[in-house]
Write an enzyme that holds these catalytic residues in place. Structure first.
Site, PDB file in Angstrom:
ATOM      1  N   HIS A 136       0.958  -1.309  -0.017  1.00 15.17           N
ATOM      2  CA  HIS A 136       0.096   0.054   0.161  1.00 15.17           C
ATOM      3  C   HIS A 136       0.892   1.230  -0.002  1.00 15.17           C
ATOM      4  CE1 HIS A 136      -2.334   3.103   2.223  1.00 15.17           C
ATOM      5  NE2 HIS A 136      -3.226   2.977   1.257  1.00 15.17           N
ATOM      6  N   HIS A 149       1.702  11.154  -2.168  1.00 15.04           N
ATOM      7  CA  HIS A 149       0.251  10.935  -1.176  1.00 15.04           C
ATOM      8  C   HIS A 149      -0.246  12.334  -1.390  1.00 15.04           C
ATOM      9  CE1 HIS A 149      -1.939   9.214   2.312  1.00 15.04           C
ATOM     10  NE2 HIS A 149      -2.396   9.076   1.102  1.00 15.04           N
TER      11      HIS A 149
END
Length: 611
Positions: A123, A169
Site C-alpha cells: 500500500h 500522497h
C-alpha cells in the site's frame, strides 16, 4: 554428555550450554551404527522421523556431501568415511539451508486464473515513512519487489506546472518523486526475486494530456514486458500467473468512471477522536471480531467503494472537468485489470458477480469488516472469480497496519499493507508469503474457490461457522542458539546473561487462534526449553504458526529476541531448524530454534501436510 563454554560477563563467569538435547541424542542413537550414521542409517532417519518417503541412498549421501560443502574443510576431522558422528549430525539438524522448516521452491499449481491466488500486495509503495510528511522515493518500491511483493501502488499527480507526472500522497506534506523513476525501478527489480507477474495499481489524478504521457512512459520503459489484451473489451477471466511470467500489468479505473465521482469518502467518515491505531512489536494482533466491533462503534463507513479515503472533493471536481471524448485512448488501452465501483447505494452492490466480465474492487479495512459481518458468504463468492483489494484505513497516518486474517478468510487476493515499518500484522503477511517458494503468489484453498453446487454441503465457505478439527499440529521447541554471536554481550542485560522464553501459537480462523509460551530459562545464551504444545486446527490451510522469542525483564518491557511466522500447510514434519528474523523481517545470520513438528489428522479428515 553435556558440553559447556565458559565465558566472562563483567565480573561473573557463566556457561553457554552447547550440549545436544537428550531426545535428539536418543534419535541419533536409534539410527546410528557403531556410533556413526552413514547413508543407509541417514536414509532410515529421513524416512521414519522426517517424513521424506521418496528418498534414495543417493539422496541420503547427497545430504552428507552437502553438509561437507557447507561447513568446509574444518569439519573433515570430525567426519570419518563420510559419515555423521553425533556432533556433526546435530550440526546438520541446525543447518538452515540443509534442514529448513519449509520448502524454498514453487510447488503450487500456477495455471489457474490469478483470482485463485493470494497476491503479496503493498500500500502506497513509494512512501518511506508516515502517510503525511515522509519522503516519496523509488527506494521502498525496490525493497518491496526484492522481498517478493507483486502488487505495487502508485498515486500519480501533476506537478505544479501541470506538465510532468509525479508520485506522491496527494494533499499531504509528502515530497514527490518522479513517476519515471518509479517505473524504471520497477522494471529493474520486478523479477529479481520472483518471475511471476507484477501488477501496478494506479490512483490517477491526471489531466488527459498527462494520462497520455503516463502511457508513453510505461510502454517505452516496459516494452514487450507490459501485458494488455488485444481488445479493449473487459476480460471474461483473468490469465494465470504461469502465462504471465515475466510480465507487468496495469490496474486502475477506466478513465470515464472518474466522471461519476462522488464526494470523497474522507468527508463521510466520522472517527472517534480517541481512535489510535499505533502498533508496536509488543502489541498483540487485533482480533478481527474486535476490529468489526470497533468499525461499527467508531466509524461511519461510506456506502460506496470510493477512491482511497484520503481523496478530496477537489479531486472529484478536477476529474469531472475532463470530457469523456478527450480521454487519452493510449492510456485506456494499457489498463488490463479494470477496477470498478458500486452502481447502487450499498457497498455490497460492488460485489455483484457477472458472468460477462471480471474486475477488481477495493475496500477499506472498516468496509470489509462491516461487509464480512453482514454478508460473509457474498464476499467469498465474489472473490472466487474477481479480485478484491483491501487497504488500510485512512487515519493510519503512522503507516501502521491491520490484521490481514479477516481478508484472507474471505478470499481477498490483494491484502495491501504498509511496508514502511514493522509489527505483528506485517510479520503475518511476510510469513504467509513464505509459502510456495516466496514467489508472491499463494494458491487459495479449494473451499474458497469451489462452486457451491460442487461441494458436499452445497454451500459457500462461511468463515464463522464452527467446523470439526481437521488435524492437530504437535510442536516441540527443543532449544535456541545464536544470540551470543548475533548481539553484544550487554544487548539484553548489562549485568547478566539473558532470560529467554518463546511465545508460540496460531493465527487463523477464530477457533484456531491461540498463543502459548515456554518457561523462561534464566541466565542462558543457548536455552533448552524442551516444551511441547498441541494446536487442534479446523482450517489448517489458512493457519500460520507464530513464533516469537523474548528476553524477560522484571523492571522494563521484555526485550525482543526474534520472530518468524510460518504457513502451517508448508511445514515439513520432523526435527527442523527455524531461522528467526528481526523486527523488520530480515533473517538473522545466527539466531535459530531447533523444533519438532508432527501432524495428526483427525479420523474423518484426509488432510496431509507438505513434505
Amino acid at each position: 554428555m553435556s558440553s559447556f563454554k565458559i565465558c566472562c560477563f563483567g565480573r561473573r563467569e557463566f556457561a553457554i550450554d552447547s550440549s545436544i538435547p537428550t531426545d535428539i541424542g536418543a534419535v541419533f542413537d536409534k539410527y546410528a551404527k557403531n556410533g556413526l550414521m552413514g547413508k543407509e542409517q541417514l536414509k532410515r532417519f529421513l524416512m521414519e522421523e522426517q517424513g521424506e518417503t521418496n528418498i534414495s541412498d543417493a539422496d541420503a549421501q547427497n545430504v552428507i556431501d552437502s553438509y561437507l560443502r557447507e561447513v568446509g574443510k574444518n569439519v573433515f576431522g570430525k567426519l570419518r568415511r563420510l559419515e555423521f558422528s553425533k556432533d556433526t549430525f546435530f550440526d546438520y539438524l541446525l543447518s538452515a539451508t540443509l534442514n529448513p522448516a519449509i520448502r524454498s521452491t514453487v510447488h503450487h499449481d500456477m495455471t489457474a486464473p490469478i483470482s485463485h491466488y493470494f497476491i503479496y500486495t503493498g500500500h502506497n509503495s513509494y512512501l518511506t515513512g508516515n502517510q503525511l510528511s515522509s519522503t516519496c522515493s523509488e527506494r521502498p518500491i525496490i525493497e518491496a519487489l526484492r522481498r517478493g511483493v507483486r502488487v505495487i501502488e502508485l498515486d500519480i499527480w501533476p506537478n505544479s506546472s501541470n506538465d510532468e507526472v509525479m508520485v506522491l500522497h496527494g494533499r499531504t506534506m509528502t515530497s514527490p518523486v518522479e513517476f519515471k523513476k518509479c517505473i524504471v525501478a520497477i522494471i529493474e527489480n520486478a523479477f529479481v526475486t520472483s518471475q511471476y507477474p507484477v501488477v501496478i495499481t494506479l490512483e490517477d489524478h491526471l489531466t488527459t494530456d498527462l494520462q497520455a504521457k503516463v502511457a508513453q512512459v510505461v510502454t517505452s520503459t516496459f516494452g514487450d514486458i507490459l501485458f494488455y489484451p488485444d481488445t479493449e473489451k473487459e476480460l471474461t477471466e483473468f490469465p494465470s500467473p504461469e502465462s504471465l511470467k515475466g510480465r507487468i500489468l496495469i490496474s486502475t479505473k477506466p478513465p470515464k468512471e472518474y466522471l461519476k465521482g462522488d464526494k470523497s469518502a474522507a468527508e463521510k467518515v466520522k472517527v472517534d477522536e480517541n481512535h489510535k491505531e499505533e502498533e508496536h512489536w509488543g502489541d498483540e494482533i487485533f482480533d478481527f471480531r474486535e476490529q468489526q466491533a470497533n468499525s461499527n462503534k467508531n466509524m461511519s463507513v461510506p456506502t460506496g467503494t470510493q477512491e482511497e479515503e484520503e481523496s478530496s472533493d477537489d479531486e472529484s471536481k478536477h476529474l469531472e472537468s475532463r470530457e469523456v471524448t478527450h480521454v487519452a485512448p493510449e492510456y485506456k488501452r494499457i489498463i488490463t485489470i479494470h477496477a470498478g465501483k458500486p452502481k447502487g447505494k450499498s457497498t455490497k452492490d460492488a460485489l455483484v458477480v457477472s458472468d460477462k466480465y471480471v474486475k477488481r474492487v477495493s475496500l477499506s479495512e472498516p468496509q470489509l469488516a462491516k461487509l464480512a459481518e453482514e454478508y460473509s458468504t457474498l464476499v467469498v463468492r465474489f472473490t472466487q472469480r474477481n479480485l478484491l483489494r483491501i487497504y488500510p484505513y485512512g487515519l493510519r497516518i503512522d503507516s501502521s497496519n491491520y490484521s490481514p486474517v479477516l481478508a484472507w478468510m474471505h478470499g481477498a487476493q490483494m491484502v495491501a499493507l504498509n511496508m514502511q515499518g514493522y509489527g505483528r500484522s506485517l510479520w503475518l503477511v511476510q510469513g504467509f508469503f513464505r509459502a510456495n517458494g516466496g514467489c508472491g503468489y499463494v494458491k487459495k484453498p479449494n473451499f474458497l474457490l469451489s462452486n457451491p453446487a460442487r461441494t458436499q454441503s452445497g454451500q459457500i465457505f462461511n468463515p464463522y461457522e464452527t467446523k470439526p478439527v481437521k488435524m492437530t499440529l504437535k510442536v516441540k521447541v527443543h532449544m535456541g542458539r545464536g544470540w551470543i554471536e548475533q548481539f553484544s554481550k550487554t544487548h539484553f542485560d548489562r549485568f547478566s546473561p539473558p532470560d529467554f522464553y518463546t511465545r508460540i501459537g496460531i493465527a487463523g480462523v477464530p477457533s484456531d487462534t491461540i498463543m502459548k509460551k515456554t518457561p523462561t530459562i534464566e541466565d542462558n545464551w543457548a536455552p533448552h526449553w524442551n516444551s511441547e504444545f498441541e494446536f487442534p486446527l479446523t482450517v489448517p490451510e489458512l493457519a500460520l504458526l507464530r513464533i516469537e522469542v523474548h528476553e524477560s525483564d522484571m523492571s522494563a518491557r521484555d526485550d525482543f529476541g526474534g520472530q518468524i511466522c510460518l504457513p502451517v500447510s508448508e511445514l515439513r514434519p520432523g526435527i527442523r531448524t527455524v531461522s528467526l528474523c528481526d523486527k523488520k523481517g530480515q533473517e538473522y545470520s545466527f539466531v535459530r530454534l531447533l523444533m519438532h513438528f508432527h501432524f495428526v489428522p483427525s479420523s474423518s479428515s484426509n488432510y496431509s501436510s507438505t513434505t
